[in-house]
Design a protein around this motif. Structure first.
Motif, PDB file in Angstrom:
ATOM      1  N   GLY A  52      31.976  27.430  47.275  1.00  0.00           N
ATOM      2  CA  GLY A  52      33.091  28.199  46.430  1.00  0.00           C
ATOM      3  C   GLY A  52      34.398  27.432  46.565  1.00  0.00           C
ATOM      4  O   GLY A  52      34.667  27.156  47.603  1.00  0.00           O
ATOM      5  N   LEU A  53      34.577  26.700  45.237  1.00  0.00           N
ATOM      6  CA  LEU A  53      35.846  25.762  45.231  1.00  0.00           C
ATOM      7  C   LEU A  53      36.947  26.289  44.497  1.00  0.00           C
ATOM      8  O   LEU A  53      36.540  26.435  43.477  1.00  0.00           O
ATOM      9  CB  LEU A  53      35.421  24.397  44.944  1.00  0.00           C
ATOM     10  N   ALA A  54      37.989  26.123  44.951  1.00  0.00           N
ATOM     11  CA  ALA A  54      39.283  26.466  43.931  1.00  0.00           C
ATOM     12  C   ALA A  54      39.617  25.338  43.019  1.00  0.00           C
ATOM     13  O   ALA A  54      39.065  24.188  43.428  1.00  0.00           O
ATOM     14  CB  ALA A  54      40.486  26.551  44.771  1.00  0.00           C
ATOM     15  N   GLY A  55      39.779  25.970  41.852  1.00  0.00           N
ATOM     16  CA  GLY A  55      39.611  24.930  40.508  1.00  0.00           C
ATOM     17  C   GLY A  55      38.474  24.301  39.864  1.00  0.00           C
ATOM     18  O   GLY A  55      38.486  23.808  38.692  1.00  0.00           O
ATOM     19  N   VAL A  56      37.418  25.063  40.313  1.00  0.00           N
ATOM     20  CA  VAL A  56      36.020  25.018  39.421  1.00  0.00           C
ATOM     21  C   VAL A  56      36.035  25.977  38.369  1.00  0.00           C
ATOM     22  O   VAL A  56      35.416  27.228  38.575  1.00  0.00           O
ATOM     23  CB  VAL A  56      34.654  24.931  40.282  1.00  0.00           C
ATOM     24  N   ARG A  57      36.573  25.712  37.202  1.00  0.00           N
ATOM     25  CA  ARG A  57      36.417  26.718  36.311  1.00  0.00           C
ATOM     26  C   ARG A  57      35.698  26.523  35.028  1.00  0.00           C
ATOM     27  O   ARG A  57      35.697  27.172  34.071  1.00  0.00           O
ATOM     28  CB  ARG A  57      38.246  26.760  35.590  1.00  0.00           C
ATOM     29  N   ASP A  58      34.964  25.213  34.856  1.00  0.00           N
ATOM     30  CA  ASP A  58      34.078  25.305  34.202  1.00  0.00           C
ATOM     31  C   ASP A  58      32.679  24.465  34.437  1.00  0.00           C
ATOM     32  O   ASP A  58      32.616  23.905  35.645  1.00  0.00           O
ATOM     33  CB  ASP A  58      34.675  24.337  32.823  1.00  0.00           C
ATOM     34  N   ASP A  59      31.554  24.233  33.558  1.00  0.00           N
ATOM     35  CA  ASP A  59      30.366  23.585  34.124  1.00  0.00           C
ATOM     36  C   ASP A  59      30.456  22.169  34.440  1.00  0.00           C
ATOM     37  O   ASP A  59      29.964  21.837  35.141  1.00  0.00           O
ATOM     38  CB  ASP A  59      29.184  24.254  32.924  1.00  0.00           C
ATOM     39  N   THR A  66      33.156  20.624  35.741  1.00  0.00           N
ATOM     40  CA  THR A  66      33.606  20.321  37.140  1.00  0.00           C
ATOM     41  C   THR A  66      32.438  20.551  37.854  1.00  0.00           C
ATOM     42  O   THR A  66      32.461  20.022  38.915  1.00  0.00           O
ATOM     43  CB  THR A  66      34.882  21.109  37.357  1.00  0.00           C
ATOM     44  N   ALA A  67      31.974  21.799  38.051  1.00  0.00           N
ATOM     45  CA  ALA A  67      30.973  22.073  38.748  1.00  0.00           C
ATOM     46  C   ALA A  67      29.671  21.055  38.906  1.00  0.00           C
ATOM     47  O   ALA A  67      29.474  20.618  40.128  1.00  0.00           O
ATOM     48  CB  ALA A  67      30.235  23.461  38.218  1.00  0.00           C
ATOM     49  N   ARG A  68      29.335  20.560  37.866  1.00  0.00           N
ATOM     50  CA  ARG A  68      28.529  19.417  37.843  1.00  0.00           C
ATOM     51  C   ARG A  68      28.771  18.021  38.432  1.00  0.00           C
ATOM     52  O   ARG A  68      28.179  17.552  39.279  1.00  0.00           O
ATOM     53  CB  ARG A  68      27.997  19.018  36.305  1.00  0.00           C
ATOM     54  N   LEU A  69      30.210  17.877  38.262  1.00  0.00           N
ATOM     55  CA  LEU A  69      30.804  16.547  38.674  1.00  0.00           C
ATOM     56  C   LEU A  69      30.820  16.628  40.183  1.00  0.00           C
ATOM     57  O   LEU A  69      30.311  15.869  41.077  1.00  0.00           O
ATOM     58  CB  LEU A  69      32.204  16.592  38.385  1.00  0.00           C
ATOM     59  N   ASP A  88      36.116  29.659  43.585  1.00  0.00           N
ATOM     60  CA  ASP A  88      35.956  30.243  45.112  1.00  0.00           C
ATOM     61  C   ASP A  88      36.320  31.837  45.005  1.00  0.00           C
ATOM     62  O   ASP A  88      36.102  32.355  46.056  1.00  0.00           O
ATOM     63  CB  ASP A  88      37.074  29.675  45.899  1.00  0.00           C
ATOM     64  N   THR A  89      36.569  32.059  43.680  1.00  0.00           N
ATOM     65  CA  THR A  89      36.696  33.671  43.468  1.00  0.00           C
ATOM     66  C   THR A  89      35.644  34.318  43.541  1.00  0.00           C
ATOM     67  O   THR A  89      35.558  35.373  44.503  1.00  0.00           O
ATOM     68  CB  THR A  89      37.276  33.980  41.956  1.00  0.00           C
ATOM     69  N   VAL A  90      34.263  33.608  43.364  1.00  0.00           N
ATOM     70  CA  VAL A  90      33.089  34.545  43.632  1.00  0.00           C
ATOM     71  C   VAL A  90      32.715  34.637  45.052  1.00  0.00           C
ATOM     72  O   VAL A  90      32.567  35.688  45.727  1.00  0.00           O
ATOM     73  CB  VAL A  90      31.787  33.685  42.982  1.00  0.00           C
ATOM     74  N   THR A  91      32.900  33.560  45.917  1.00  0.00           N
ATOM     75  CA  THR A  91      32.709  33.727  47.307  1.00  0.00           C
ATOM     76  C   THR A  91      33.520  34.469  48.217  1.00  0.00           C
ATOM     77  O   THR A  91      33.299  35.044  49.113  1.00  0.00           O
ATOM     78  CB  THR A  91      32.606  32.230  47.856  1.00  0.00           C
ATOM     79  N   SER A  92      34.809  34.257  47.558  1.00  0.00           N
ATOM     80  CA  SER A  92      35.887  35.274  48.388  1.00  0.00           C
ATOM     81  C   SER A  92      35.493  36.632  48.089  1.00  0.00           C
ATOM     82  O   SER A  92      35.550  37.410  49.207  1.00  0.00           O
ATOM     83  CB  SER A  92      37.284  34.893  47.761  1.00  0.00           C
ATOM     84  N   VAL A  93      35.133  37.321  47.046  1.00  0.00           N
ATOM     85  CA  VAL A  93      35.011  38.499  46.863  1.00  0.00           C
ATOM     86  C   VAL A  93      33.632  38.949  47.450  1.00  0.00           C
ATOM     87  O   VAL A  93      33.769  40.252  48.140  1.00  0.00           O
ATOM     88  CB  VAL A  93      34.893  38.869  45.187  1.00  0.00           C
ATOM     89  N   THR A  94      32.779  37.962  47.392  1.00  0.00           N
ATOM     90  CA  THR A  94      31.421  38.368  48.246  1.00  0.00           C
ATOM     91  C   THR A  94      31.720  38.429  49.646  1.00  0.00           C
ATOM     92  O   THR A  94      31.045  39.663  50.107  1.00  0.00           O
ATOM     93  CB  THR A  94      30.365  37.369  47.751  1.00  0.00           C
ATOM     94  N   TRP A 128      44.761  30.825  37.817  1.00  0.00           N
ATOM     95  CA  TRP A 128      45.187  29.882  36.866  1.00  0.00           C
ATOM     96  C   TRP A 128      45.614  28.556  37.562  1.00  0.00           C
ATOM     97  O   TRP A 128      46.164  27.599  36.876  1.00  0.00           O
ATOM     98  CB  TRP A 128      45.928  30.380  35.951  1.00  0.00           C
ATOM     99  N   GLY A 129      45.877  28.553  38.899  1.00  0.00           N
ATOM    100  CA  GLY A 129      46.483  27.423  39.616  1.00  0.00           C
ATOM    101  C   GLY A 129      48.091  27.689  39.377  1.00  0.00           C
ATOM    102  O   GLY A 129      48.730  28.374  38.996  1.00  0.00           O
ATOM    103  N   PHE A 130      48.535  26.770  40.356  1.00  0.00           N
ATOM    104  CA  PHE A 130      49.911  26.577  40.542  1.00  0.00           C
ATOM    105  C   PHE A 130      51.018  26.623  39.397  1.00  0.00           C
ATOM    106  O   PHE A 130      52.033  27.214  39.254  1.00  0.00           O
ATOM    107  CB  PHE A 130      50.494  25.689  41.736  1.00  0.00           C
TER     108      PHE A 130
END
Length: 294
Positions: A81-88, A90-93, A108-114, A147-149
């Motif tokens: 879960g990483l901050a800034g991964v907002r699309d596929d 970036t996730a693939r990269l 990281d929203t997903v892992t934080s809530v879980t 949405w970032g800083f």
């Protein structure tokens, strides 16, 4: 000596990364942590290659700590879960640059809530260098912010630090009155607002966030500027919860390095609903990694 394969076939790996740093935990089939690693920032929005380098450093630390071979590591189930991964894309990269065959990369929203709710219902305000809010019900999870800083991160450490510097400059210009905190802040830039200007034009969110502890401490001590900033952050949390459909009495988890500090500034009915986080974003990543084994 590295562990044998029969000991490592059910290994799971959780990864948590943000603007301040990243953490990696390796656990065995019983859930016991057997290896850990830490490194620098891992938000790919800011610098994807630097984020990858830091993730790899933390993963290698954890691998050595767990005494695993690289072959064993590759076969583990990993969840990041990483901050800034907002699309596929970036996730693939990120996924392509990490040494796992069974890996999922999400924001990281997903892992934080879980981690905070341990998969139960309620609302969460994970607030650290950045911020977002989420509400989980039987119908699913709804997210707000993240949405970032440049566009958001209200109430976050980066936001608090930036707002403090803005307020300090306003005091220098006579628009607002100085308090102990703004005078201390100005002194930290050699008493020259131009140095604040230079800093703000090159600072990262993490660097702004380093000012947050002074604000929290100042508010505890009654400083008017610090109290005002903390109250402004709390007011944003209330507006965001309302937008998510929060109902009075629902569990509310204020997590992250700053989240718990906002409890004091919320109305009584919200303070009464606050629960401690069941776990961290890293714990959430481990829970979700275990699900990849099913």
């Amino acid at each position: 000596m590295a562990k044998s394969m029969d000991q490592t076939e059910n290994i799971i790996i959780g990864i948590d990364g943000g603007g301040t740093g990243c953490r990696v935990a390796i656990a065995n089939s019983g859930g016991k942590i057997i290896g850990e690693g830490r490194a620098g920032p891992a938000n790919p929005t800011n610098n994807a290659q630097n984020a990858l380098a830091n993730l790899l450093e933390a993963i290698e630390q954890a691998r050595k700590s767990a005494r695993l071979t690289r072959t064993d590591l590759a076969k583990a189930a990993a969840f990041a879960g990483l901050a800034g991964v907002r699309d596929d894309k970036t996730a693939r990269l990120i996924a392509d640059g990490l040494p796992f065959e069974n890996l999922r990369v999400v924001e990281d929203t997903v892992t934080s809530v879980t981690g905070a709710l341990a998969a139960k219902n309620g609302s969460v305000a994970p607030i650290g260098t950045g911020s977002f809010l989420a509400r989980r019900t039987k119908d699913g999870t709804k997210y707000l912010g993240g949405w970032g800083f440049m566009l958001g991160d209200d109430a976050s450490g980066a936001w608090l630090g930036h707002q403090l510097l803005r307020q300090t400059v306003l005091c220098v210009e006579g628009v607002e009155n100085h308090t102990g905190l703004t005078l201390e802040t100005l002194a930290g830039y050699d008493g020259d607002a131009r140095n604040i200007y230079d800093f703000c034009n090159r600072a990262t969110p993490a660097e702004f966030g380093k000012l947050a502890p002074k604000i929290v401490a100042g508010a505890t001590g009654g400083d008017k500027t610090a109290t005002g900033l903390m109250q402004a952050g709390a007011d944003y949390i209330l507006r965001a919860l309302s937008a998510l459909g929060y109902a009075e009495g629902e569990a509310l988890c204020l997590s992250g390095g700053l989240g718990p500090h906002y409890k004091t500034y919320l109305p009584p009915q919200y303070r009464a609903a606050v629960i401690k986080a069941k776990g961290s974003a890293l714990d959430g990543a481990l829970l979700l990694a275990a699900g990849l084994r099913v």
